[in-house]
Design a protein around this motif. Structure first.
Motif, PDB file in Angstrom:
ATOM      1  N   LEU A   1       4.042 -34.108  21.397  1.00  0.00           N
ATOM      2  CA  LEU A   1       4.647 -33.878  20.179  1.00  0.00           C
ATOM      3  C   LEU A   1       4.413 -35.127  19.046  1.00  0.00           C
ATOM      4  O   LEU A   1       4.532 -35.268  18.069  1.00  0.00           O
ATOM      5  N   SER A   2       4.046 -36.293  19.715  1.00  0.00           N
ATOM      6  CA  SER A   2       3.582 -37.384  19.052  1.00  0.00           C
ATOM      7  C   SER A   2       2.519 -38.049  19.905  1.00  0.00           C
ATOM      8  O   SER A   2       2.154 -37.940  21.144  1.00  0.00           O
ATOM      9  N   PRO A   3       1.632 -38.987  19.207  1.00  0.00           N
ATOM     10  CA  PRO A   3       0.521 -39.841  20.065  1.00  0.00           C
ATOM     11  C   PRO A   3       0.907 -40.647  21.472  1.00  0.00           C
ATOM     12  O   PRO A   3       2.358 -40.978  21.477  1.00  0.00           O
ATOM     13  N   MET A   4       0.280 -40.822  22.285  1.00  0.00           N
ATOM     14  CA  MET A   4       0.919 -41.422  23.381  1.00  0.00           C
ATOM     15  C   MET A   4       1.052 -42.954  23.096  1.00  0.00           C
ATOM     16  O   MET A   4       2.012 -43.286  23.886  1.00  0.00           O
ATOM     17  N   ILE A   5       0.499 -43.391  22.147  1.00  0.00           N
ATOM     18  CA  ILE A   5       0.965 -44.859  21.947  1.00  0.00           C
ATOM     19  C   ILE A   5       2.135 -44.937  21.262  1.00  0.00           C
ATOM     20  O   ILE A   5       2.787 -46.088  21.396  1.00  0.00           O
ATOM     21  N   SER A   6       2.918 -43.953  20.912  1.00  0.00           N
ATOM     22  CA  SER A   6       4.379 -44.000  20.496  1.00  0.00           C
ATOM     23  C   SER A   6       5.301 -44.225  21.546  1.00  0.00           C
ATOM     24  O   SER A   6       6.375 -44.472  21.361  1.00  0.00           O
TER      25      SER A   6
ATOM     26  N   HIS B   1      -9.296 -33.398  23.708  1.00  0.00           N
ATOM     27  CA  HIS B   1      -8.727 -34.781  23.977  1.00  0.00           C
ATOM     28  C   HIS B   1      -7.658 -35.114  23.036  1.00  0.00           C
ATOM     29  O   HIS B   1      -8.308 -35.288  21.929  1.00  0.00           O
ATOM     30  N   ARG B   2      -6.632 -35.386  23.257  1.00  0.00           N
ATOM     31  CA  ARG B   2      -5.674 -36.004  22.044  1.00  0.00           C
ATOM     32  C   ARG B   2      -6.137 -37.433  21.757  1.00  0.00           C
ATOM     33  O   ARG B   2      -6.129 -37.893  20.555  1.00  0.00           O
ATOM     34  N   GLY B   3      -6.491 -38.152  22.757  1.00  0.00           N
ATOM     35  CA  GLY B   3      -6.882 -39.850  22.308  1.00  0.00           C
ATOM     36  C   GLY B   3      -5.518 -40.327  22.450  1.00  0.00           C
ATOM     37  O   GLY B   3      -4.398 -39.769  21.812  1.00  0.00           O
ATOM     38  N   PRO B   4      -5.433 -41.591  22.777  1.00  0.00           N
ATOM     39  CA  PRO B   4      -4.239 -42.284  22.590  1.00  0.00           C
ATOM     40  C   PRO B   4      -3.305 -42.350  21.299  1.00  0.00           C
ATOM     41  O   PRO B   4      -2.143 -42.323  21.121  1.00  0.00           O
ATOM     42  N   PHE B   5      -4.162 -42.442  20.162  1.00  0.00           N
ATOM     43  CA  PHE B   5      -3.438 -42.394  18.747  1.00  0.00           C
ATOM     44  C   PHE B   5      -3.285 -41.197  17.811  1.00  0.00           C
ATOM     45  O   PHE B   5      -2.946 -41.226  16.884  1.00  0.00           O
ATOM     46  N   SER B   6      -3.737 -40.093  18.565  1.00  0.00           N
ATOM     47  CA  SER B   6      -3.895 -38.753  18.008  1.00  0.00           C
ATOM     48  C   SER B   6      -2.992 -37.448  18.561  1.00  0.00           C
ATOM     49  O   SER B   6      -2.764 -37.634  19.734  1.00  0.00           O
ATOM     50  N   VAL B   7      -2.778 -36.571  17.729  1.00  0.00           N
ATOM     51  CA  VAL B   7      -2.111 -35.396  18.046  1.00  0.00           C
ATOM     52  C   VAL B   7      -3.143 -34.232  17.530  1.00  0.00           C
ATOM     53  O   VAL B   7      -3.489 -34.441  16.351  1.00  0.00           O
ATOM     54  N   LEU B   8      -3.396 -33.227  18.198  1.00  0.00           N
ATOM     55  CA  LEU B   8      -4.307 -32.248  17.790  1.00  0.00           C
ATOM     56  C   LEU B   8      -3.565 -31.187  16.918  1.00  0.00           C
ATOM     57  O   LEU B   8      -2.803 -30.532  17.777  1.00  0.00           O
ATOM     58  N   LYS B   9      -3.925 -30.963  15.742  1.00  0.00           N
ATOM     59  CA  LYS B   9      -3.068 -29.936  15.083  1.00  0.00           C
ATOM     60  C   LYS B   9      -3.923 -28.540  15.433  1.00  0.00           C
ATOM     61  O   LYS B   9      -3.193 -27.571  15.224  1.00  0.00           O
ATOM     62  N   GLY B  10      -5.091 -28.643  15.344  1.00  0.00           N
ATOM     63  CA  GLY B  10      -6.025 -27.241  15.517  1.00  0.00           C
ATOM     64  C   GLY B  10      -6.049 -26.813  17.039  1.00  0.00           C
ATOM     65  O   GLY B  10      -7.047 -26.040  17.237  1.00  0.00           O
TER      66      GLY B  10
ATOM     67  N   HIS C   1     -12.311 -27.062  13.924  1.00  0.00           N
ATOM     68  CA  HIS C   1     -11.164 -26.199  13.982  1.00  0.00           C
ATOM     69  C   HIS C   1      -9.828 -26.681  13.487  1.00  0.00           C
ATOM     70  O   HIS C   1      -8.724 -26.185  14.085  1.00  0.00           O
ATOM     71  N   GLY C   2      -9.934 -27.536  12.727  1.00  0.00           N
ATOM     72  CA  GLY C   2      -8.698 -28.138  11.987  1.00  0.00           C
ATOM     73  C   GLY C   2      -8.144 -29.336  12.480  1.00  0.00           C
ATOM     74  O   GLY C   2      -6.919 -29.642  11.945  1.00  0.00           O
ATOM     75  N   SER C   3      -8.413 -29.811  13.502  1.00  0.00           N
ATOM     76  CA  SER C   3      -7.831 -31.247  14.055  1.00  0.00           C
ATOM     77  C   SER C   3      -8.820 -32.305  13.553  1.00  0.00           C
ATOM     78  O   SER C   3      -9.822 -32.626  13.219  1.00  0.00           O
ATOM     79  N   THR C   4      -7.886 -33.421  13.233  1.00  0.00           N
ATOM     80  CA  THR C   4      -8.334 -34.825  12.800  1.00  0.00           C
ATOM     81  C   THR C   4      -7.937 -35.729  14.018  1.00  0.00           C
ATOM     82  O   THR C   4      -6.838 -35.500  14.817  1.00  0.00           O
ATOM     83  N   VAL C   5      -8.439 -36.828  14.133  1.00  0.00           N
ATOM     84  CA  VAL C   5      -8.254 -37.958  14.836  1.00  0.00           C
ATOM     85  C   VAL C   5      -8.106 -39.250  14.334  1.00  0.00           C
ATOM     86  O   VAL C   5      -8.693 -39.473  13.324  1.00  0.00           O
ATOM     87  N   HIS C   6      -7.392 -40.050  14.757  1.00  0.00           N
ATOM     88  CA  HIS C   6      -7.246 -41.563  14.291  1.00  0.00           C
ATOM     89  C   HIS C   6      -8.665 -42.201  14.373  1.00  0.00           C
ATOM     90  O   HIS C   6      -9.440 -41.853  15.271  1.00  0.00           O
TER      91      HIS C   6
END
Length: 621
Positions: free
Chosen positions: A355-360, A166-175, A114-119
């Protein structure tokens, strides 16, 4: 569910954005295009038109290198629930190789439907098992996804379709859903693997391990490391607290919020463990979830015997904001390198809003020119440990962010003075970046190999192998600390490993992944070379793969009848990305740097080719 476990590849396509004309990627896969597994969305770099032959070669290599890098992170949706015998393509099965299984875990999926990538660090855990049968002289391969709670939610068991929630600590879901998405702590069990007390586990940085059924690789579920029936009475558990009252109040407020809203485990277990072969103990470490946001760090160390009974645990509260990925132990100490961090207020607000990964929310803290090293008493009632205040760190003279530890040991002289040596890989604070590890760009969802391959003059910032020596008197008073290169090998390197029989004891040899530097467009990473370091005479010897072929973490397998420290084999997975192939390579550890280093090479079937792994474990039968 059984249909989803069958060995097959779902019809997919390589997701890319439009590339500049005449810069199409090289052909990587002999299969039809609809059989190529999903990869991160990527775009080839724009290049100026050139006319000279040399410039044309440089241009071609830059494009090829870009695509080579991407194909190390190609998603693999195929699993094999039944063992597949690997084809021997080079050498022979070594006559004295022990029977056992090499487990390798890492991320398996980076792009959903669905268009999302993750770290890569947020990719779902994919466990590979290479079983060596010495009697039948063959190697069998299995690969399964670890059925974590996040995996069960994000993968349709009937259709095989993936949708990241799930976003994950290093990612943001675009899709997917961005604003208000509190599903952050995505325990993907993708970082390391362990077999202990007859049980198999996959670990992740930030939650409970997942237990796996061997040899089927079925997931049994999350494993409660502490708090079970084997937990010792309270009076057998040490606890040390050094903190201000207001931090305790803040911690009590943050605990339910982090757990209830963001589903963070109160105790975040680290993915790196240690094995004390002398005492036959497993050492595991955890930290508190709320310490990510507070200027203090709580670490608890657990020691289990061979039957997985908890022998002891100790908690230490350190008045500094630290992030620990790997650590060390000696006969009487736990050792922590103080990777110092601080809260980024603006980044934390953006992270909470999605709006940004949680790790930010975190950033490095390079304010001190030195590196604090905490020597925590493993057995606090011993005389030397009672004399020294462990809350005061040893200051290594140079600033260094420690990534992985190969080994540590201590020696006490006749006068009672103590010498501690740590062998590790470390990089500069100026290079390390939480959000850009592996060159991932969360804003575009793409991988940029230049982050791991900085320009000339910046390579000294990259990870390299170092040796830290600490000297103290018999009362634990600090005398001296120095840091130096581990050997004459000065190229960027990581994943230091040793013969595990010498873990916590004085060792001579360290093996690591490094780069030959021969690839102009990818001079430092991905790694293509195994280096063997002699820590006594500081010499080094290497073995390198072929052209456009890379490796992951090496692992040392000792021969049962060989008493020499380097008497054994080195296993390493070879990624021939230009041919879309994976190989398991067996090297003779005594012949690294000489001819005939390769003992055997086994080919993984193309349809089961897998992305780069993180950490592995050798489990003898």
């Amino acid at each position: 569910m059984q249909a989803a476990r069958a060995c097959q590849i779902l019809p997919t396509k390589l997701q890319t954005t439009a590339s500049p004309p005449k810069l199409a990627p090289p052909t990587y896969n002999p299969q039809p295009p609809n059989k190529i597994p999903l990869a991160l969305s990527i775009t080839a770099p724009p290049l100026e038109h050139t006319t000279t032959v040399q410039e044309k070669k440089t241009e071609d290599d830059t494009v090829a290198a870009f695509w080579d890098y991407q194909f190390l992170f190609v998603s693999q949706r195929a699993e094999t629930a039944e063992p597949v015998t690997l084809r021997l393509v080079d050498g022979a099965f070594p006559h004295d190789f022990p029977s056992g299984t090499y487990y390798l875990t890492g991320p398996g999926l980076f792009t959903d439907d669905h268009g999302s990538t993750v770290h890569p660090l947020d990719g779902h855990g994919y466990l590979r098992a290479f079983s060596f049968d010495a009697r039948r002289r063959r190697v069998e391969f299995m690969a399964r996804y670890i059925e974590t709670e996040a995996q069960a939610e994000e993968r349709n068991p009937l259709t095989g379709e993936w949708r990241f929630t799930h976003r994950g600590p290093f990612s943001v879901l675009k899709g997917g859903r961005m604003m208000g998405n509190t599903k952050v702590m995505k325990n993907v069990a993708n970082t390391s693997v362990l077999r202990w007390g007859g049980r198999l586990f996959c670990l992740w940085e930030g939650g409970d391990p997942y237990e796996i059924q061997a040899p089927t690789l079925d997931t049994l579920g999350r494993f409660n490391v502490v708090g079970g029936p084997n937990t010792p009475p309270e009076n057998n558990r040490g606890k040390r607290i050094f903190t201000a009252d207001f931090l305790d109040v803040a911690a009590q407020i943050l605990k339910p919020v982090l757990h209830g809203v963001f589903k963070m485990s109160p105790k975040r277990f680290l993915s790196h463990y240690k094995i004390d072969t002398e005492r036959n103990r497993l050492l595991i470490m955890s930290c508190n979830a709320e310490d990510m946001l507070l200027p203090r760090s709580n670490f608890t160390f657990y020691e289990f015997d061979g039957n997985f009974k908890l022998v002891q645990s100790q908690e230490f509260s350190i008045p500094d904001h630290l992030m620990i990925h790997d650590w060390a132990f000696t006969d009487s100490h736990y050792i922590l390198f103080g990777n110092r961090i601080k809260l980024d207020v603006a980044g934390s607000m953006a992270a909470v809003c999605g709006l940004s990964p949680m790790i930010s929310a975190l950033t490095l803290n390079p304010s001190n020119p030195t590196s604090p090293i905490y020597l925590l008493p493993r057995f606090p009632n011993s005389q030397p440990n009672r004399l020294r205040d462990w809350r005061i760190p040893i200051q290594a003279p140079s600033q260094m962010w420690v990534l992985h530890v190969g080994n540590a040991f201590e020696e006490r002289g006749e006068n009672g003075n103590l010498h501690i040596q740590i062998q590790a890989s470390g990089c500069s604070y100026r290079w390390f970046n939480f959000q850009k590890i592996f060159g991932y760009d969360w804003q575009t969802g793409k991988l940029d190999p230049s982050m791991m391959n900085p320009t000339e003059g910046q390579q000294k910032l990259l990870p390299r192998l170092v040796q830290v020596n600490i000297n103290m008197d018999k009362n634990g008073n600090y005398l001296k600390c120095d840091t130096s290169e581990l050997s004459d090998w000065d190229k960027p390197s990581d994943f230091p490993v040793i013969n595990q029989e010498f873990s916590g004891k004085k060792n001579r040899y360290v093996y690591a992944a490094t780069s030959s530097g021969r690839r102009q467009a990818l001079p430092h990473f991905p790694f293509d070379t195994v280096v063997k370091l002699n820590t006594i005479d500081r010499s080094s010897s290497t073995w390198s793969t072929g052209r456009r072929t890379f490796i992951g973490e090496p692992i040392f397998i000792a021969k049962g009848d060989d008493q020499n420290e380097d008497g054994g084999y080195v296993l390493v997975v070879e990624y021939a990305v230009s041919a879309h192939k994976c190989y398991l390579v067996v090297l003779d550890s005594t012949l690294i740097g000489k001819h005939n280093t390769i003992v055997a090479r086994f080919e993984v079937p193309t349809h089961l080719n897998f992305p780069i792994g993180f950490h592995g474990f050798w489990a003898p039968d």
